[in-house]
Scaffold this active site. Structure first.
Site, PDB file in Angstrom:
ATOM      1  N   PHE A  13      34.169  39.595  42.449  1.00  9.66           N
ATOM      2  CA  PHE A  13      34.103  38.808  41.310  1.00  9.66           C
ATOM      3  C   PHE A  13      35.028  37.564  41.651  1.00  9.66           C
ATOM      4  O   PHE A  13      34.710  36.548  40.803  1.00  9.66           O
ATOM      5  CB  PHE A  13      34.612  39.504  39.995  1.00  9.66           C
ATOM      6  N   CYS A  14      36.188  37.469  42.517  1.00 12.70           N
ATOM      7  CA  CYS A  14      36.809  36.516  42.304  1.00 12.70           C
ATOM      8  C   CYS A  14      37.332  36.483  43.633  1.00 12.70           C
ATOM      9  O   CYS A  14      37.955  37.293  44.298  1.00 12.70           O
ATOM     10  CB  CYS A  14      38.228  36.432  41.334  1.00 12.70           C
ATOM     11  N   PRO A  15      37.115  35.486  44.533  1.00 15.71           N
ATOM     12  CA  PRO A  15      36.643  34.098  44.070  1.00 15.71           C
ATOM     13  C   PRO A  15      35.036  34.064  43.994  1.00 15.71           C
ATOM     14  O   PRO A  15      34.764  33.198  43.433  1.00 15.71           O
ATOM     15  CB  PRO A  15      36.819  33.214  45.498  1.00 15.71           C
TER      16      PRO A  15
ATOM     17  N   SER B 195      36.316  30.988  38.710  1.00 14.76           N
ATOM     18  CA  SER B 195      35.340  32.024  39.366  1.00 14.76           C
ATOM     19  C   SER B 195      35.091  33.180  38.535  1.00 14.76           C
ATOM     20  O   SER B 195      33.943  33.617  38.695  1.00 14.76           O
ATOM     21  CB  SER B 195      35.900  32.155  40.581  1.00 14.76           C
ATOM     22  N   SER B 293      40.393  38.056  45.777  1.00 13.36           N
ATOM     23  CA  SER B 293      41.559  36.946  45.583  1.00 13.36           C
ATOM     24  C   SER B 293      42.551  37.036  46.360  1.00 13.36           C
ATOM     25  O   SER B 293      43.145  38.093  47.013  1.00 13.36           O
ATOM     26  CB  SER B 293      42.052  37.101  43.991  1.00 13.36           C
TER      27      SER B 293
END
Ligand code: FAD
Lengths: 76, 377
Positions: A13-15, B195, B293
């Site tokens: 989901f992130c990035p 994001s 991340s």
């Protein structure tokens, strides 16, 4: 021609898939192809949108078994 | 069993201490050893740089002696690795010494590279090193008004920094009664403001409410310092009076020069965290190529999974669990409110509206971090 690079961004989901592609393109040579795997349907729309805006080539965009495959060629 | 940990930052330290506790008896009896090689005798709490940049923490508050954070049984050396020979199970460090291992874990982190975008390093400020954060505070304090542009590069460490820096600047100028003289403008690489989709939606509402303007699908291509303009890959441009960058990052040079991974990102198995193609070499934290991340919490949760697996490999000859992609990030929404986002490979985040209590919890965590690094939290 060099092998297609695969960016496996499934379940992340992130990035997220588009940001991974942007980072991946920076590390690639002009003419190289990158295939993004995403479990987010949104990628099938937002990756092509960015690719068109910047001027790279969209080579393929399809879904298979719940995974979206978006193939992009670095054009510049 | 010789365990070698390369890097004494968040990931390496939490792993080493967790392992030292689980393997106490093996370490006491010589059945296992843990050696850590790092590039510095100091350990920096990097998230504190954000507060240094706003004059709310002094740099010396961010440091501890690395040795003081480690369990006594860990052999610690400031001797950065220069050559990795993963096929021969050894590394050569700066001193010239060779260190052999049975299991290696690489946790060398990442670095901001403003110099990778023409004109960016000379014409922008950022919060990513101690000197940069001090310069940031100086430039912000001297700023008399105009357009502040926050521009975000890819990839970057800590996905919350772009929003946090923007909200904190808003409060900084508000406290100085300067909001009528300052325009904050924010650019982001993808088609929303963050994001994480729910965070992006929330940020958009907040930006609209506060009058922060924004442009999405904006990837910095070059900066013209004379004209004070940033040009994007997408063919657009944004002007500024003060340019605040979230620079693109890379892994460490030593990772690239040893051919371990393009741009310093090591190809890593997303569940077992081994270097692809090697069963006794593992990666932690920012330097993995995992599409998650680059955050301290990622390094922390990876370290916990890896500690379980390495300890069980020593004890019963096999790993016992997978890393599930867990990440937890606080999000400072100004100077006295915060929220958080938690997610893993299967579950998306669902951040709640910011509150004062979460902000105070983050403030407490800034101190609790040292317990976390010691493997106690
Ligand atoms: C301004 C800022 C704000 C942040 N905010 C947050 C936050 O709110 N939440 C969050 O979770 N994360 C945050 N982070 C990110 C977090 O600090 C990093 O993701 C985390 O430190 C990564 O841990 P790591 O172990 O991978 O690398 P690091 O902690 O960077 O450690 C790398 C270690 O490797 C060592 N090393 C380097 N080269 C060598 C070598 N050749 N040989 C041996 N050792 C070497 C270094 O000396 C260092 O000890 C923030 C970061 C910054 C800069």
């Amino acid at each position: 021609m060099s092998e297609k690079k695969v960016i496996d961004a499934r379940g992340t989901f992130c990035p997220g898939p588009l940001m991974e592609l942007i980072a991946g393109i920076k590390q690639s040579e002009v003419g190289e192809e990158l295939e993004v795997l995403s479990s987010d349907e949104g990628s099938a729309k937002d990756i092509p949108e960015w690719v068109n805006k910047v001027g790279h080539d969209l080579v393929d965009n399809f879904e298979s078994d719940g995974v979206w495959h978006v193939v992009v060629r670095k054009a510049k | 069993m010789k365990i070698l940990i390369v890097g004494g930052g968040m990931g390496g330290t939490i792993l080493a201490n967790n392992l030292a506790r689980r393997l106490k008896s093996e370490l006491d009896h010589g059945a296992a050893s843990i050696t850590m090689l790092s590039a510095s005798d100091k350990h920096m709490y990097q998230p504190g740089l954000l507060y240094v940049a706003f004059g709310r923490m002094a740099p010396d508050e961010l440091y501890r002696d690395q040795q003081s954070l480690l369990e006594p049984a860990i052999h610690f050396h400031v001797d950065p690795v220069e050559t990795f020979s993963l096929n021969e199970n050894h590394v050569i460090a700066k001193s010239g010494k060779r260190y052999d291992y049975d299991i290696i874990v690489i946790a060398t982190g990442s670095r901001a590279m403003p110099e990778n975008i023409p004109g960016l390093a000379e014409n922008s400020i950022n919060v990513y090193t101690e000197q940069a954060a001090l310069d940031f505070y100086k430039r912000l304090s001297e700023f008399e008004g105009g357009k502040v542009l926050v521009s975000v590069g890819v990839p970057h460490k800590c996905p919350m920094v772009p929003l946090e820096v923007t909200f904190m600047m808003y409060d900084f100028f508000k406290d100085r009664g300067m909001l009528d003289k300052v325009q904050l403008h924010y650019t982001y690489p993808i088609g929303r403001l963050h994001s994480l989709e729910p965070v992006g939606k929330w940020a958009q509402k907040e930006f609209d409410r506060l009058g922060v303007t924004y442009e999405t699908l904006f990837n910095m291509k070059e900066v013209d310092g004379d004209k004070k303009v940033v040009y994007s890959e997408e063919g657009t441009e944004a002007s500024y009076d003060l340019l605040v960058a979230v620079p693109p990052h890379k892994g460490m040079e030593v990772i690239e020069s040893n051919g371990l991974g393009t741009a310093g990102w090591i190809p890593t198995d997303r569940h077992r965290l081994n270097v692809e193609g090697h069963i006794n070499a593992f990666v932690l934290g920012d330097t993995t190529n995992l599409p998650i991340s680059k955050a301290g919490s990622t390094a922390h949760f990876e370290a916990e999974a890896l500690a379980d697996n390495i300890a069980s490999t020593v004890k019963i000859g096999t790993p016992v669990r997978d890393y599930d992609g867990k990440v937890f990030c606080f999000i400072e929404a100004g100077k006295e409110k915060a929220t958080y986002a938690m997610f893993n490979y299967n579950n998306p985040p669902d951040p709640k509206p910011p509150t004062k209590s979460i902000h105070w919890f983050k403030m407490a965590y800034n101190q609790l971090y040292w317990a976390s690094a010691r493997g106690l939290l």
